[in-house]
Structures are given as C-alpha cells and as structure tokens.
Write a protein that holds these residues in place. Structure first.
Motif, mmCIF file in Angstrom:
data_model
loop_
_atom_site.group_PDB
_atom_site.id
_atom_site.type_symbol
_atom_site.label_atom_id
_atom_site.label_comp_id
_atom_site.label_asym_id
_atom_site.label_seq_id
_atom_site.Cartn_x
_atom_site.Cartn_y
_atom_site.Cartn_z
ATOM 1 N N CYS A 61 0.844 -1.210 0.000
ATOM 2 C CA CYS A 61 0.000 0.000 0.000
ATOM 3 C C CYS A 61 0.874 1.253 0.000
ATOM 4 C CB CYS A 61 -0.932 0.006 1.203
ATOM 5 S SG CYS A 61 -2.349 -1.082 1.036
ATOM 6 N N GLY A 62 1.967 1.205 0.758
ATOM 7 C CA GLY A 62 2.910 2.323 0.753
ATOM 8 C C GLY A 62 3.542 2.517 -0.615
ATOM 9 N N ILE A 63 3.934 1.415 -1.251
ATOM 10 C CA ILE A 63 4.501 1.482 -2.608
ATOM 11 C C ILE A 63 3.475 2.051 -3.585
ATOM 12 C CG2 ILE A 63 5.351 0.078 -4.555
ATOM 13 C CD1 ILE A 63 7.365 0.418 -2.228
ATOM 14 N N LEU A 64 2.240 1.639 -3.433
ATOM 15 C CA LEU A 64 1.156 2.160 -4.280
ATOM 16 C C LEU A 64 1.007 3.667 -4.077
ATOM 17 C CD1 LEU A 64 -0.956 1.059 -6.263
ATOM 18 C CD2 LEU A 64 -2.458 0.682 -4.330
ATOM 19 N N GLY A 65 1.033 4.099 -2.837
ATOM 20 C CA GLY A 65 0.973 5.534 -2.539
ATOM 21 C C GLY A 65 2.135 6.285 -3.159
ATOM 22 N N MET A 66 3.327 5.689 -3.080
ATOM 23 C CA MET A 66 4.504 6.311 -3.691
ATOM 24 C C MET A 66 4.315 6.474 -5.199
ATOM 25 S SD MET A 66 7.650 4.376 -1.762
ATOM 26 C CE MET A 66 8.971 5.378 -2.449
ATOM 27 N N GLY A 67 3.789 5.431 -5.836
ATOM 28 C CA GLY A 67 3.597 5.474 -7.285
ATOM 29 C C GLY A 67 2.596 6.529 -7.714
ATOM 30 N N PHE A 68 1.474 6.575 -7.004
ATOM 31 C CA PHE A 68 0.461 7.584 -7.334
ATOM 32 C C PHE A 68 1.013 8.993 -7.103
ATOM 33 C CE2 PHE A 68 -2.541 4.162 -7.480
ATOM 34 C CZ PHE A 68 -3.637 4.636 -8.181
ATOM 35 N N ALA A 69 1.688 9.182 -5.970
ATOM 36 C CA ALA A 69 2.210 10.510 -5.635
ATOM 37 C C ALA A 69 3.298 10.953 -6.609
ATOM 38 C CB ALA A 69 2.735 10.506 -4.206
ATOM 39 N N ALA A 70 4.244 10.065 -6.893
ATOM 40 C CA ALA A 70 5.343 10.425 -7.793
ATOM 41 C C ALA A 70 4.843 10.725 -9.197
ATOM 42 C CB ALA A 70 6.379 9.302 -7.830
ATOM 43 N N SER A 71 3.907 9.916 -9.675
ATOM 44 C CA SER A 71 3.432 10.123 -11.046
ATOM 45 C C SER A 71 2.493 11.322 -11.171
ATOM 46 C CB SER A 71 2.772 8.855 -11.592
ATOM 47 O OG SER A 71 1.699 8.462 -10.780
ATOM 48 N N ALA A 101 -2.545 -5.487 -6.711
ATOM 49 C CA ALA A 101 -3.877 -6.049 -6.468
ATOM 50 C C ALA A 101 -3.863 -7.564 -6.631
ATOM 51 C CB ALA A 101 -4.897 -5.408 -7.416
ATOM 52 N N TYR A 102 -3.081 -8.056 -7.566
ATOM 53 C CA TYR A 102 -2.982 -9.502 -7.791
ATOM 54 C C TYR A 102 -2.282 -10.180 -6.609
ATOM 55 C CZ TYR A 102 -2.156 -13.949 -10.120
ATOM 56 O OH TYR A 102 -2.135 -15.285 -10.441
ATOM 57 N N VAL A 103 -1.143 -9.644 -6.216
ATOM 58 C CA VAL A 103 -0.345 -10.235 -5.135
ATOM 59 C C VAL A 103 -1.108 -10.241 -3.815
ATOM 60 C CG1 VAL A 103 1.721 -9.871 -3.690
ATOM 61 C CG2 VAL A 103 1.891 -9.764 -6.187
ATOM 62 N N THR A 104 -1.862 -9.187 -3.546
ATOM 63 C CA THR A 104 -2.582 -9.059 -2.273
ATOM 64 C C THR A 104 -3.955 -9.737 -2.288
ATOM 65 O OG1 THR A 104 -3.412 -6.908 -2.990
ATOM 66 C CG2 THR A 104 -1.441 -6.908 -1.583
ATOM 67 N N TYR A 105 -4.307 -10.340 -3.409
ATOM 68 C CA TYR A 105 -5.604 -11.015 -3.569
ATOM 69 C C TYR A 105 -6.785 -10.044 -3.451
ATOM 70 C CZ TYR A 105 -3.284 -15.519 -3.538
ATOM 71 O OH TYR A 105 -2.489 -16.592 -3.861
#
Length: 156
Positions: A61-71, A101-105
């Motif tokens: 979730c943190g990585i996802l937040g990083m991706g959304f924020a950076a992009s 989403a796949y990895v976290t089911y």
C-alpha cells in the motif's frame, strides 16, 4: 523535477499506508460481519500467517501511494496535452496497481477477475478525473470572470 518526484514519493508512502488501512476498515464494516478483516484470507494462507500478510499488504500500500504521488508530477507538464497526461498517468498507475492487487488477492486470480478489477479501477479513475476536470474548469471560469471585471473597471 527529480527532487519533486522524490519528495512526493516519500510523502506518498505514509499516505498510501493510511489509505490502505482505511480501506480495510471500510471493507470490514461492509463484509466482515462485525469483525476486522485486515487482509484477504488467501493472502494470509500464502504468507503463512495473518501478520506476515498484513506486513506485506501494508508495504505494498505504501509502494502504491509512492507510485500515485510520484506520477502526479505528470499533471504539472503544462506543455503536454490533457489526453497525453491522462493516458500516461493511467498507464503508470495501472502498471503499479494491477500487480499489487494480484499479489494481495484484492482481485480474483483469473482473467475475468483481472478484467473486472481493471474495469472497476478504470471507472473510479474516470469518475475522479471528471470531477477534477469540472472543478478545474469552474476555477478557471471564476478567475476569468474576476479578470474581466478588473479589466472592465480599469477601462471605465
């Protein structure tokens, strides 16, 4: 610009973590019959324990937040067309979101599951995009009216 992307990424991690946690609370209220369900049971099974699953999900979730924020820097490219900004942003966040989403089911592990998850994701993206566009257009119209009034009062 690299500095901006870096700092947005750093800020995006705790925001992604917080949003992920909030989502687990909301989904637990809706589907967990009065219990707190911090992650998918399939993820707990694969990870060997619920705590390992929660740690992985929190990190992702943190990585996802990083991706959304950076992009989000894409929206500041004033010389880019809105279609280019939208397409590139959607591509980047999709490439980040779908594997997580796949990895976290969060989605069913099938083609149908992936397509329906992406469909929901794209629909939410479109709704947010339209809302932001309408808000921005309203703000621009408001600024233009103010400028026209100032210009007209100076010409009198």
């Amino acid at each position: 610009m690299k500095k901006k992307v870096f700092f947005r990424s750093i800020l995006g991690f705790p925001i992604g973590l917080a949003i992920g946690y909030l989502i687990t609370i909301i989904t637990s209220l809706i589907w967990a019959n009065g219990y707190y369900s911090p992650c998918a049971s399939e993820l707990s099974a694969v990870m060997g324990s619920e705590i390992n699953a929660v740690l992985l999900q929190a990190f992702l979730c943190g990585i996802l937040g990083m991706g959304f924020a950076a992009s989000s820097i894409i929206w500041e490219m004033e010389d880019w067309a809105l279609v280019k900004q939208t397409g590139l942003y959607l591509l980047i966040v999709s490439v980040i979101m779908m594997p997580i989403a796949y990895v976290t089911y969060w989605m069913e592990h099938s083609l149908k599951g992936a397509l329906s998850y992406f469909g929901i994701f794209a629909l939410i993206f479109a709704v947010v995009w339209v809302a932001q566009y309408v808000r921005a257009k309203h703000n621009v119209n408001k600024m233009n009216k103010t400028l026209y009034r100032q210009r007209d009062s100076e010409n009198e």
